[in-house]
Design an enzyme around this catalytic site. Structure first.
Site, PDB file in Angstrom:
ATOM      1  N   CYS A 381       0.829  -1.197   0.000  1.00  0.00           N
ATOM      2  CA  CYS A 381       0.000   0.000   0.000  1.00  0.00           C
ATOM      3  C   CYS A 381       0.874   1.262   0.000  1.00  0.00           C
ATOM      4  O   CYS A 381       1.446   1.593  -1.015  1.00  0.00           O
ATOM      5  CB  CYS A 381      -0.995  -0.039   1.163  1.00  0.00           C
ATOM      6  SG  CYS A 381      -2.413   1.007   0.840  1.00  0.00           S
ATOM      7  N   HIS A 507      -3.381  -4.842   0.355  1.00  0.00           N
ATOM      8  CA  HIS A 507      -2.742  -5.422   1.548  1.00  0.00           C
ATOM      9  C   HIS A 507      -2.791  -6.945   1.498  1.00  0.00           C
ATOM     10  O   HIS A 507      -3.728  -7.547   2.023  1.00  0.00           O
ATOM     11  CB  HIS A 507      -3.466  -4.948   2.814  1.00  0.00           C
ATOM     12  CG  HIS A 507      -3.310  -3.490   3.088  1.00  0.00           C
ATOM     13  ND1 HIS A 507      -2.283  -2.992   3.854  1.00  0.00           N
ATOM     14  CD2 HIS A 507      -4.042  -2.427   2.699  1.00  0.00           C
ATOM     15  CE1 HIS A 507      -2.396  -1.672   3.933  1.00  0.00           C
ATOM     16  NE2 HIS A 507      -3.455  -1.300   3.233  1.00  0.00           N
ATOM     17  N   GLU A 509      -1.206  -8.953   3.181  1.00  0.00           N
ATOM     18  CA  GLU A 509      -1.028  -9.554   4.519  1.00  0.00           C
ATOM     19  C   GLU A 509      -2.343 -10.003   5.146  1.00  0.00           C
ATOM     20  O   GLU A 509      -2.372 -10.871   5.999  1.00  0.00           O
ATOM     21  CB  GLU A 509      -0.295  -8.580   5.454  1.00  0.00           C
ATOM     22  CG  GLU A 509      -1.049  -7.324   5.885  1.00  0.00           C
ATOM     23  CD  GLU A 509      -0.900  -6.144   4.928  1.00  0.00           C
ATOM     24  OE1 GLU A 509      -0.582  -6.366   3.738  1.00  0.00           O
ATOM     25  OE2 GLU A 509      -1.110  -4.992   5.372  1.00  0.00           O
TER      26      GLU A 509
END
Ligand code: GLN
Length: 537
Positions: A381, A507, A509
């Site tokens: 990001c 993102h 993650e």
């Protein structure tokens, strides 16, 4: 349908969310369909407007809900898919109740905490049940018993449990048994008092999970059992884990919590098969290789601000049988001392998401160092925006290139506000949020890592790559390896000649699990490992 309510006592930060998630792992591995939800007593509508200092990470779901970070644990520890139904705050409850009142839905009645607020809370448990068709719903109540703002939630679950009956609902209370150094003893009084507080409002916990630094001996368990009115075998020891939070399910299994739960709720299920989970732990505790990764952020002193990023790095390690040491680096230190000093000992550099100007120049220096020295780089990001600004300034020689978030008058706004964002004035829930499709460019490293053409990834941002500069970047071999299907937004970039330089506007993650590591993290750790020439231990 069966219901488990998880409450917490004595102090916050006990790992209630982890305990709930770990119980979810065990029940899932017994073949049950599990749904997890979190009730947060604060008045914010969601944590999206809270600072990381207040709240840690904001965890984003597929549907764009900005939620509590415990939902991250739920997704990482189980296979359940979460939506905005899985996180309820007091703010949302009151918002609904007040809207109903304005619409005249209460037919002239006085609107009260009981039953209007409590009904709204119970409704959310029911709706989640209908929506997920789960066998077991685990509902975690945020905060600590004794908090004034938590009372409506406790009252709501008390009533709910009464309604469905004791074979269908149980209360699991996570409490703290401190070790007092001066006395050389574990002390049970805080636990007694916190259970007394619960019983005062009509909740008698069925299981007590005792968080402690030292083992609970038989005598202490007996004492807790007697004073708290909980059967001896339902006094559970949950010691601090030695290596990894992923040990918690195995720890609870050793204490037979899942067996206890299934017996009480009349769930006839086989023992869970945790072999794959044990293998994950083995790779974390005794990996074949080791590597050191630098995470350059501005909230590095906070444990929870980049929670999912740290976890995804560990998962990438698991995929490579590689232990990861995470070096948390303050972007402002890099700004002051130069990148070399802090980055020369790491084998990979990761710049996570973020907002606001502080530390930006340090992050740009880190990205430059990684690019120029062939150090694997993963940008998430803001980390992609940083990579873009750095490339613009130092390769394309666009002096003072910047994002309009930090320099509204920059001569080269290589990162600029998304069109859809320009008219937004309200803060809460107004960013580009949630899972959106991204088309990968054939032949890129990114596409090879994913092994797919289209992927769906979660977003939370207001700014984007400025398309006016696309041509210029492309000519300098800055490759756009992922775009929205209409090609309008840049989603992933990479530098093909670099050993590993990939950054995404989303993102990744948030979608990584220990048993399904995210391909970008797997690739990043593999590249870092290759660079560090780590020898097998
Ligand atoms: N501040 C940047 C934006 O709003 C990046 C956001 C993020 O990293 N989540 O676009």
């Amino acid at each position: 349908m069966k219901y488990i309510f998880v409450t917490g006592g004595v102090v916050s930060s006990l790992g209630k969310g982890l305990t709930a998630a770990a119980l979810g792992t065990l029940l899932e591995n017994r073949g049950l369909k599990v749904a997890l939800q979190k009730f947060d007593p604060y008045l914010n509508v969601d944590p999206g407007t809270m600072s990381p200092y207040q709240h840690g990470e904001v965890y984003v779901l597929d549907d764009g809900a900005e939620t509590d970070l415990d939902l991250g644990h739920y997704e990482r520890f189980t296979n359940c898919k979460l939506s905005r139904l899985n996180n309820l705050t007091s703010g949302q409850v009151y918002q609904t109740v007040l809207n109903n009142e304005r619409e005249g839905k209460y037919l002239g009645k006085t609107v009260q905490v009981i039953p209007h607020v409590t009904n709204e809370i119970q409704n959310r448990i029911q709706v989640l049940g209908e929506y997920t068709k789960a066998d077991v719903i685990i509902t975690e109540i945020g905060g600590t018993t004794g908090d004034i703002e938590g009372l409506p939630f406790l009252e709501a679950i008390r009533e709910f449990a009464l309604e469905v009956g004791p074979q269908n609902a149980l209360f699991l209370h996570v409490t703290y048994v401190p070790f007092i150094k001066a006395a050389g003893e574990l002390k049970t009084k805080p636990t007694q008092q916190s259970v007394a507080k619960l019983r005062e409002i009509g909740i008698a916990p069925n299981i007590l999970v005792c968080r402690c630094e030292r083992p609970l001996d038989k005598e202490l368990r007996q004492k807790i059992s007697l004073f708290c009115n909980v059967p001896y075998e339902a006094v559970i020891e949950e010691k601090d884990v030695d290596h990894s939070i992923y040990e918690v399910p195995l720890m609870l299994q050793r204490e037979r919590v899942d067996e206890l739960v299934c017996r009480q709720l009349h769930l006839d299920t086989p023992q869970p098969n945790m072999a794959h989970w044990q293998e994950i732990i083995r790779k974390i505790i005794a990996p074949q290789h080791r590597v050191r990764i630098g995470v350059v952020g501005k909230y590095v002193e906070l444990q929870d601000a980049y929670k999912s990023v740290y976890e995804a790095i560990i998962h990438g390690g698991v995929a490579n049988d590689c232990g990861v040491e995470i070096e948390k680096l303050d972007a402002e230190d890099i700004e002051r001392d130069g990148a070399e000093k802090h980055l020369k000992s790491v084998a990979g550099v990761l710049v996570p998401g973020g907002f606001g100007e502080r530390g930006i120049e340090g992050k740009i220096m880190a990205a430059r160092y990684a690019r120029e020295n062939g150090v694997p780089y993963l940008g998430l990001c803001l980390g992609m925006q940083i990579a873009t600004i750095e490339f613009a300034r130092n390769v394309l020689k666009l002096a003072h290139a910047h994002s309009t978030e930090f320099a509204p008058d920059t001569p080269h706004p290589v990162i600029a506000m998304l069109d859809e964002q320009t008219r937004v004035t309200r803060k809460g829930g107004t960013m580009r949020l949630g899972a959106q499709p991204c088309q990968l460019t054939v032949g890129t490293r990114t596409a090879r890592l994913y092994g797919a053409f289209v992927v769906k990834e979660r977003h939370r941002h207001r700014y984007e790559f400025n398309n006016a500069y696309r041509e210029q970047f492309a000519q300098a071999e800055f490759v756009f390896s992922g775009l929205t299907p209409d090609s309008k937004l840049v989603e992933i970039i990479e530098l093909p000649k670099h050993p590993f330089y990939i950054a995404s506007q989303f993102h990744p993650e948030f979608q990584s699990k220990p048993h399904q590591p995210h391909p970008l993290f797997t690739g990043f750790i593999a590249a870092a490992h290759a660079r560090s020439h780590a020898k097998p231990l």
